[in-house]
Design a protein around this motif. Structure first.
Motif, PDB file in Angstrom:
ATOM      1  N   LYS A  74      28.067   0.180 -26.442  1.00  0.00           N
ATOM      2  CA  LYS A  74      28.788  -0.425 -25.158  1.00  0.00           C
ATOM      3  C   LYS A  74      27.830  -1.487 -24.529  1.00  0.00           C
ATOM      4  O   LYS A  74      28.034  -1.736 -23.293  1.00  0.00           O
ATOM      5  CB  LYS A  74      28.908   0.929 -23.898  1.00  0.00           C
ATOM      6  CG  LYS A  74      30.401   1.643 -24.538  1.00  0.00           C
ATOM      7  CD  LYS A  74      30.633   2.647 -23.568  1.00  0.00           C
ATOM      8  CE  LYS A  74      31.707   3.491 -24.088  1.00  0.00           C
ATOM      9  NZ  LYS A  74      31.989   4.641 -23.425  1.00  0.00           N
TER      10      LYS A  74
ATOM     11  N   VAL B 253      18.909  -8.453 -30.280  1.00  0.00           N
ATOM     12  CA  VAL B 253      19.128  -9.059 -31.424  1.00  0.00           C
ATOM     13  C   VAL B 253      19.520 -10.532 -31.326  1.00  0.00           C
ATOM     14  O   VAL B 253      19.821 -11.105 -30.406  1.00  0.00           O
ATOM     15  CB  VAL B 253      20.469  -8.510 -32.112  1.00  0.00           C
ATOM     16  CG1 VAL B 253      20.214  -6.898 -32.259  1.00  0.00           C
ATOM     17  CG2 VAL B 253      21.761  -8.888 -31.452  1.00  0.00           C
TER      18      VAL B 253
ATOM     19  N   MET C  32      20.851 -13.783 -33.772  1.00  0.00           N
ATOM     20  CA  MET C  32      21.761 -13.877 -34.962  1.00  0.00           C
ATOM     21  C   MET C  32      21.618 -15.594 -35.701  1.00  0.00           C
ATOM     22  O   MET C  32      21.866 -16.337 -34.798  1.00  0.00           O
ATOM     23  CB  MET C  32      23.375 -13.571 -34.677  1.00  0.00           C
ATOM     24  CG  MET C  32      24.269 -13.735 -35.946  1.00  0.00           C
ATOM     25  SD  MET C  32      25.586 -12.546 -35.642  1.00  0.00           S
ATOM     26  CE  MET C  32      26.618 -13.122 -36.764  1.00  0.00           C
TER      27      MET C  32
ATOM     28  N   ARG D 130      13.937 -16.076 -29.282  1.00  0.00           N
ATOM     29  CA  ARG D 130      14.362 -14.937 -28.301  1.00  0.00           C
ATOM     30  C   ARG D 130      13.606 -13.718 -28.531  1.00  0.00           C
ATOM     31  O   ARG D 130      13.662 -12.664 -27.663  1.00  0.00           O
ATOM     32  CB  ARG D 130      15.948 -14.724 -28.554  1.00  0.00           C
ATOM     33  CG  ARG D 130      16.688 -15.792 -28.311  1.00  0.00           C
ATOM     34  CD  ARG D 130      18.200 -15.391 -28.239  1.00  0.00           C
ATOM     35  NE  ARG D 130      18.451 -14.315 -27.340  1.00  0.00           N
ATOM     36  CZ  ARG D 130      19.153 -13.604 -27.483  1.00  0.00           C
ATOM     37  NH1 ARG D 130      20.272 -13.506 -28.345  1.00  0.00           N
ATOM     38  NH2 ARG D 130      19.569 -12.540 -26.775  1.00  0.00           N
TER      39      ARG D 130
ATOM     40  N   ALA E 121      25.514  -6.792 -33.919  1.00  0.00           N
ATOM     41  CA  ALA E 121      25.528  -7.867 -33.001  1.00  0.00           C
ATOM     42  C   ALA E 121      26.134  -7.593 -31.595  1.00  0.00           C
ATOM     43  O   ALA E 121      25.957  -7.932 -30.677  1.00  0.00           O
ATOM     44  CB  ALA E 121      25.864  -9.190 -33.615  1.00  0.00           C
ATOM     45  N   GLY E 122      27.074  -6.648 -31.943  1.00  0.00           N
ATOM     46  CA  GLY E 122      28.192  -6.546 -30.614  1.00  0.00           C
ATOM     47  C   GLY E 122      29.452  -7.487 -30.582  1.00  0.00           C
ATOM     48  O   GLY E 122      30.249  -7.364 -29.641  1.00  0.00           O
ATOM     49  N   LEU E 123      29.511  -8.035 -31.488  1.00  0.00           N
ATOM     50  CA  LEU E 123      30.746  -9.155 -31.737  1.00  0.00           C
ATOM     51  C   LEU E 123      31.941  -8.532 -32.290  1.00  0.00           C
ATOM     52  O   LEU E 123      32.894  -8.904 -31.814  1.00  0.00           O
ATOM     53  CB  LEU E 123      30.149 -10.296 -32.387  1.00  0.00           C
ATOM     54  CG  LEU E 123      28.938 -10.934 -31.958  1.00  0.00           C
ATOM     55  CD1 LEU E 123      28.646 -12.275 -32.993  1.00  0.00           C
ATOM     56  CD2 LEU E 123      29.262 -11.819 -30.731  1.00  0.00           C
TER      57      LEU E 123
ATOM     58  N   ARG F 265      28.499  -7.913 -37.568  1.00  0.00           N
ATOM     59  CA  ARG F 265      28.808  -8.198 -36.348  1.00  0.00           C
ATOM     60  C   ARG F 265      29.122  -7.095 -35.438  1.00  0.00           C
ATOM     61  O   ARG F 265      28.492  -7.253 -34.299  1.00  0.00           O
ATOM     62  CB  ARG F 265      30.026  -9.062 -36.574  1.00  0.00           C
ATOM     63  CG  ARG F 265      30.006 -10.474 -37.177  1.00  0.00           C
ATOM     64  CD  ARG F 265      31.206 -11.036 -37.840  1.00  0.00           C
ATOM     65  NE  ARG F 265      32.309 -10.946 -36.799  1.00  0.00           N
ATOM     66  CZ  ARG F 265      32.417 -11.829 -35.836  1.00  0.00           C
ATOM     67  NH1 ARG F 265      31.466 -12.742 -35.855  1.00  0.00           N
ATOM     68  NH2 ARG F 265      33.192 -11.936 -34.862  1.00  0.00           N
TER      69      ARG F 265
ATOM     70  N   THR G 100      34.163  -4.914 -31.755  1.00  0.00           N
ATOM     71  CA  THR G 100      34.162  -3.733 -31.005  1.00  0.00           C
ATOM     72  C   THR G 100      35.291  -3.144 -31.744  1.00  0.00           C
ATOM     73  O   THR G 100      35.825  -3.353 -32.589  1.00  0.00           O
ATOM     74  CB  THR G 100      34.172  -4.228 -29.628  1.00  0.00           C
ATOM     75  OG1 THR G 100      35.462  -4.923 -29.487  1.00  0.00           O
ATOM     76  CG2 THR G 100      33.179  -4.747 -28.771  1.00  0.00           C
TER      77      THR G 100
ATOM     78  N   GLU H 125      26.412  -5.403 -24.245  1.00  0.00           N
ATOM     79  CA  GLU H 125      26.452  -6.456 -24.438  1.00  0.00           C
ATOM     80  C   GLU H 125      25.704  -7.061 -25.641  1.00  0.00           C
ATOM     81  O   GLU H 125      24.516  -6.621 -25.791  1.00  0.00           O
ATOM     82  CB  GLU H 125      26.188  -7.401 -23.104  1.00  0.00           C
ATOM     83  CG  GLU H 125      27.473  -7.079 -21.949  1.00  0.00           C
ATOM     84  CD  GLU H 125      28.751  -7.632 -22.467  1.00  0.00           C
ATOM     85  OE1 GLU H 125      28.707  -8.581 -23.119  1.00  0.00           O
ATOM     86  OE2 GLU H 125      29.665  -6.857 -22.154  1.00  0.00           O
ATOM     87  N   PRO H 126      26.405  -8.179 -26.378  1.00  0.00           N
ATOM     88  CA  PRO H 126      25.384  -8.596 -27.459  1.00  0.00           C
ATOM     89  C   PRO H 126      24.141  -9.092 -26.877  1.00  0.00           C
ATOM     90  O   PRO H 126      23.140  -9.013 -27.541  1.00  0.00           O
ATOM     91  CB  PRO H 126      26.513  -9.889 -27.901  1.00  0.00           C
ATOM     92  CG  PRO H 126      27.553  -9.510 -27.391  1.00  0.00           C
ATOM     93  CD  PRO H 126      27.744  -8.396 -26.164  1.00  0.00           C
ATOM     94  N   ALA H 127      24.326 -10.013 -25.826  1.00  0.00           N
ATOM     95  CA  ALA H 127      23.141 -10.514 -25.232  1.00  0.00           C
ATOM     96  C   ALA H 127      21.797  -9.404 -24.816  1.00  0.00           C
ATOM     97  O   ALA H 127      20.781  -9.767 -24.651  1.00  0.00           O
ATOM     98  CB  ALA H 127      23.340 -11.095 -23.976  1.00  0.00           C
ATOM     99  N   ASP H 128      22.366  -8.173 -24.584  1.00  0.00           N
ATOM    100  CA  ASP H 128      21.365  -7.060 -24.243  1.00  0.00           C
ATOM    101  C   ASP H 128      20.788  -6.314 -25.284  1.00  0.00           C
ATOM    102  O   ASP H 128      20.040  -5.320 -25.150  1.00  0.00           O
ATOM    103  CB  ASP H 128      22.041  -6.101 -22.986  1.00  0.00           C
ATOM    104  CG  ASP H 128      22.456  -7.187 -21.963  1.00  0.00           C
ATOM    105  OD1 ASP H 128      22.029  -8.143 -21.576  1.00  0.00           O
ATOM    106  OD2 ASP H 128      23.450  -6.795 -21.384  1.00  0.00           O
TER     107      ASP H 128
ATOM    108  N   PHE I  41      24.045 -17.665 -37.877  1.00  0.00           N
ATOM    109  CA  PHE I  41      25.255 -17.912 -38.263  1.00  0.00           C
ATOM    110  C   PHE I  41      25.453 -18.629 -39.584  1.00  0.00           C
ATOM    111  O   PHE I  41      24.789 -19.619 -39.961  1.00  0.00           O
ATOM    112  CB  PHE I  41      26.366 -18.460 -37.369  1.00  0.00           C
ATOM    113  CG  PHE I  41      26.427 -17.553 -36.116  1.00  0.00           C
ATOM    114  CD1 PHE I  41      27.568 -16.871 -36.176  1.00  0.00           C
ATOM    115  CD2 PHE I  41      25.637 -17.846 -35.032  1.00  0.00           C
ATOM    116  CE1 PHE I  41      27.714 -16.210 -34.863  1.00  0.00           C
ATOM    117  CE2 PHE I  41      25.829 -16.969 -34.143  1.00  0.00           C
ATOM    118  CZ  PHE I  41      27.044 -16.201 -33.813  1.00  0.00           C
TER     119      PHE I  41
END
Lengths: 372, 310, 279
Positions: A70, A78, A80, A151, A51-53, A48, A55, A72-75, A82
């Motif tokens: 730093k 990647v 995922m 994606r 993934a950036g989830l 995670r 921090t 964002e997850p969306a940027d 679940f």
């Protein structure tokens, strides 16, 4: 370039409960990397973080050439999958897969092209208009994977994706994920599981994480390597004990002397075994642990070199092979996995040979001595 | 209030400064409408009521006069207020004593009524849809000495000598109103208890039956203890509701006759909007607030259970 | 001992007897109401209370409906619809913050708002009355919306927060990976998934506000602005001794909810039981 680099990554919940400890790791371009470990070892947390989830950690994570701490997850480019699929219950399969692209303002016909393509690959084209609740577990899993595929990510992240499926389906989906990896050779994949079979079957590289009583090691990497390297050359008692089923037999022993063929040790039962490792650093009489896997114990007719003789406490038959339980392991009973019915019964005395090459020796700190 | 440290997002964003500040402020933005509404229409009035309680003011002109704690001293020795508070307590006590047993019996009845229970439950529930004004007016005529059906029913079944001026008699008015409150709310508690009974695991009563327990024993020894939490919630609800009661009594009796059914809320209303004593009326309201909060917090502390499953 | 035959027999009798007894207790006042509404004033004085109406006379209904009754009805619809929509929006936003965001004093603020459920609204009556006059909202339908929304928020925020806490965290995370910020997560994922919670608060508050009396009574004064519960009050003053006419108004005001109830009893019962979360 989708190499992923973690350097000096640490994370704690609260002030003094470390969940990730000093992780340095590189996952190569297009590599299938499995984070393996018992529950609570922090493997999901580590995923995670990529993934950036998650921090609030120290250290640095790089995806490709970019430091993403730093980002964002969306940027992060990647995607995922679940454990419980996390499909949006109020959207159709199509909309579930298209949602991320719509958020990214992708052109409508491009969205349609990509969703249709993913659906074709995953053979879920007839399901596109259904709602998630009308799907079986396996179908939901495919949609979740489809949502990741559309994606076109540089990195696929899987968080125990098969653990909610029944055993038969799990084997099937496992091979599909392997196929997926072959279909997207440029993308790196990180896959979290507690199931060593999945790890062995899928991984190019396994990252085994520590967990458990030893709080000083909890959340640190126990060993990184190819699956068979971990199996054949475990670096410490934790790795040796975690991989393999039934688990490796451990016997208390003391070091006798270093010989050209290896370290000679004597077991509690008096048998002497030579293990082809470098024990020159050990003092005579130093306590060591001998490790040998159940499948490597071979029945022999009479005691001799590299053998041990024990009383049989129980035998379990599985047809193709049997487990013979022997007295005198540390702490669990010794197990020999032998072909057929094993030829012995409870109460018998039986002799097994431990081939030198298949023996492992661990020092008092639990570290494996190097093979020579 | 500092709404920072949001963890649903990375501590510092990379995408851009403007987007970042929007995200850091997200909790504040989501909470702002609710907090604004509550501040304006709940918190401010609450505080303002205490401010007004220190004034002597008829509410019309600008001749409000600060009188300090005079109103509060008056309240402390105002027998009318304390009688009203006492009526609230009677209402609370009798609400509980009447509603809980009947609601429980009805819940058990419906629990055993099989197929008819659904339609009965739906019909029983009807009074809860009615506004208390509608019920107040309806029952005012229901209780009417000459034209009301209640006395007519008593007459019809040969109990004509029991016929009364239900709302006009100081001894009966409060009881007559309590009866309507119970009539309306018993189905509510009944449904609550039914939910409690439905959550009683069937295996346990099956096991008890195998152990030779009768239905009666199962009810008293197992189902009733199972309902303890639900009953506690029901009592808390019923008491807090009774302390704040207003509409029905205001419509039916206006607090009369001679204050026999006066409640704190109706007394407050009379002071403000009939006698135009805004200051003293606010003192009554604030006093009522203190009493309700005190009793509620004691009750809640006592019952320790705040939530039930619906 | 298993239950004796005698006990079982009493049970078999007691259940329908008690069930029907309470049915009678519940319905008699309604029967009286509806029956009387069909009688003329003269008839209500002369005939027995239990005599059926001489004819299915709709005079009272004509009378009432030709008056300003529909204005009251329209006002009620307007005030309740606007209030409930606002309550749904405002409380779901707050609930999302409480259920899904971490910020300082999250739990303290939530606790304070929920504690608002116990506050007797009467203490706010005079200050709100004064404030409404000052704002120039007195005697307008909009005077009611503020107090209605505010008094409904505590329980609504409570219900929706509990509801949103049940929505799996992974959905939020999946949405973040799909590129959603907090606003997109709220509007595109959480709001659509909160349907059952939203319908509960809509039903509960809708019924409560439809029947609300005291704010409407204090903050409005003329026929053109008042809501249905006030219709009963106003007609009562106007008709004084015409019991059938007044009970016609009562019947008519109760009708909309009864009709709604006919269509969704289970949902309405469930929604009303949300009231048990107070306390």
């Amino acid at each position: 370039m989708t190499k992923i680099t973690l350097s000096g990554v640490n994370k704690s919940f609260g002030a003094n409960f470390p969940v990730i400890r000093g992780v340095d790791l590189t996952i190569d371009d297009g590599e299938f990397c499995v984070f393996l470990g018992p529950s609570g070892c922090g493997k999901s947390t580590l995923l995670r973080m990529v993934a950036g989830l998650e921090t609030a950690y120290t250290g640095q994570i790089q995806i490709g050439d970019r430091v993403v701490d730093k980002v964002e997850p969306a940027d992060r480019e990647v995607a995922m999958v679940f454990q419980n699929y996390a499909l949006y219950p109020h959207m159709t399969v199509y909309d579930n897969m298209a949602f991320g692209l719509r958020q990214a303002k992708t052109a409508k016909d491009e969205i349609e092209r990509r969703v249709k393509e993913a659906a074709r690959i995953l053979q879920i084209e007839p399901l596109l208009d259904r709602m998630p609740k009308a799907l079986s577990g396996g179908q939901r899993q495919r949609v979740a994977i489809g949502r990741a595929i559309v994606r076109q990510p540089k990195v696929f992240l899987f968080d125990e994706p098969l653990s909610n499926l029944d055993a038969a389906l799990r084997v099937h989906m496992r091979s599909e994920i392997a196929t997926l990896h072959r279909n997207f050779p440029a993308a790196s994949m990180i896959y979290v599981t507690h199931d060593q079979t999945e790890a062995m079957a899928l991984a190019d590289k396994i990252v085994l994480l520590h967990a458990g009583k030893d709080m000083l090691k909890h959340g640190s990497i126990a060993q990184v390597g190819k699956p068979l390297d971990l199996y054949h050359r475990p670096r410490n008692l934790f790795v040796a004990g975690f991989l393999g089923s039934p688990t490796m037999n451990f016997l208390e022993a003391s070091f006798v002397a270093q010989e050209p063929a290896g370290a000679r040790v004597v077991l509690k039962g008096g048998e002497e075994i030579v293990v082809p490792v470098d024990g020159s650093a050990l003092a005579s009489g130093a306590p060591v642990t001998l490790g040998v896997r159940p499948e490597h114990l071979a029945p022999v007719a009479a005691p001799g070199a590299q053998t041990l003789t024990r009383k049989v406490s129980a035998v379990e038959h599985f047809g193709e092979y049997s487990f013979v339980y022997l007295d005198g392991g540390t702490p669990a009973p010794l197990i020999a996995k032998v072909p057929g019915d094993g030829g012995v019964k409870a109460g018998d005395s039986a002799t097994y040979q431990a081939p030198a090459d298949c023996c492992h020796l661990f020092d008092a700190d639990g570290l494996a001595l190097n093979h020579i | 209030m500092t709404l920072t440290d949001i963890v649903t997002r990375p501590a510092e964003g990379g995408a851009g400064g403007a987007a970042l500040s929007l995200r850091t402020l997200a909790p504040a933005i989501f909470l702002a409408p609710a907090i604004l509404m509550l501040a304006v229409y709940l918190l401010y009035p609450l505080v303002d009521s205490f401010r007004l309680s220190l004034l002597d003011w008829n509410g019309l002109g600008s001749d409000a006069r600060f009188v300090g704690l005079d109103n509060w001293k008056k309240l402390a020795s105002d027998t009318l207020f304390w009688e009203a508070a006492w009526n609230n307590i009677l209402l609370a006590v009798f609400s509980v004593l009447v509603q809980m047993p009947i609601a429980l019996v009805l819940a058990v009845v419906l629990d055993n009524a099989g197929r008819g229970s659904r339609i009965l439950k739906i019909l029983y529930f009807l009074p809860l849809l009615m506004s208390s004004v509608a019920l107040g007016v309806l029952f005012k005529y229901f209780y009417d000495v000459t034209f009301g059906p209640l006395n007519a029913i008593l007459d019809f079944v040969g109990l004509g000598y029991l016929a009364q001026d239900w709302l006009g008699d100081t001894r009966l008015a409060l009881g007559a109103v309590i009866a309507v409150v119970c009539w309306q709310y018993i189905p509510f508690y009944m449904v609550l208890f039914m939910a409690g009974l439905a959550s009683f695991p069937a295996e346990i009563s099956e096991a008890a039956k195998l152990d030779g327990a009768s239905e009666t024993t199962i009810f008293w020894k197992m189902k009733l203890p199972h309902l303890k939490g639900t009953i506690r919630t029901a009592v808390v609800l019923s008491v807090i509701g009774a302390l704040r009661y207003f509409d029905l009594i205001y419509v039916m009796t206006g607090g009369g006759p001679e204050g026999a059914s006066e409640l704190m809320a109706t007394y407050m209303y009379r002071n403000v909007f009939s006698s135009f004593q805004l200051g003293y009326g606010s003192t009554v309201a604030s006093g009522m607030f203190i009493i309700v909060i005190l009793i509620a917090s004691v009750l809640l502390r006592f019952s320790k259970r705040y939530e039930t499953e619906v | 001992m298993a239950s004796s035959p005698v006990a079982r027999a009493t049970g078999r009798v007691a259940v329908p007897v008690l069930g029907l007894f309470w049915l009678a207790v519940t319905t008699v006042p309604f029967l009286f109401m509806v029956m009387t509404s069909f009688k003329s004033q003269q008839e209500s004085f002369s005939s027995s209370v239990w005599a059926l109406p001489e004819a299915l006379d709709l005079v009272n209904y004509n009378d009432v409906l030709s008056g300003p009754f529909l204005t009251y009805f329209k006002n009620s619809v307007m005030v309740v619809v606007i209030s409930v929509l606002l309550i749904m929006l405002i409380s779901s936003m707050a609930a999302f913050a409480f259920a899904r965001m971490r910020f300082r004093f999250n739990e303290a603020i939530f606790g304070l708002i929920v504690a608002g459920m116990i506050v007797p609204i009467h203490i706010t009556l005079v200050p709100i009355y004064l404030m409404t006059r000052q704002l120039g909202l007195y005697d307008s339908q909009f005077a009611l919306i503020g107090p209605y929304v505010a008094t409904s928020l505590p329980i609504s925020v409570f219900i929706l927060t509990e509801f949103m806490r049940q929505i799996p965290k992974e959905l939020e995370e999946a949405a973040r990976l799909d590129g959603c910020g907090p606003f997109a997560i709220f509007f595109k994922v959480f709001l659509p998934l909160s349907g059952p919670g939203l319908s509960t608060i809509a039903i509960y508050n809708g019924i409560m506000l439809w029947n609300e009396f005291i704010f409407a009574y204090v903050l409005t004064s003329s026929t053109g602005t008042r809501t249905l519960p006030l219709a009963i009050w106003d007609y009562q003053g106007q008709y004084t001794a015409n019991i059938p006419a007044i009970l016609t108004v009562v019947t008519l005001t109760s009708l909309p909810l009864v009709v709604a109830y006919a269509f969704g009893q289970e949902k309405i019962v469930k929604g009303m039981m949300a009231g048990s979360l107070k306390g």
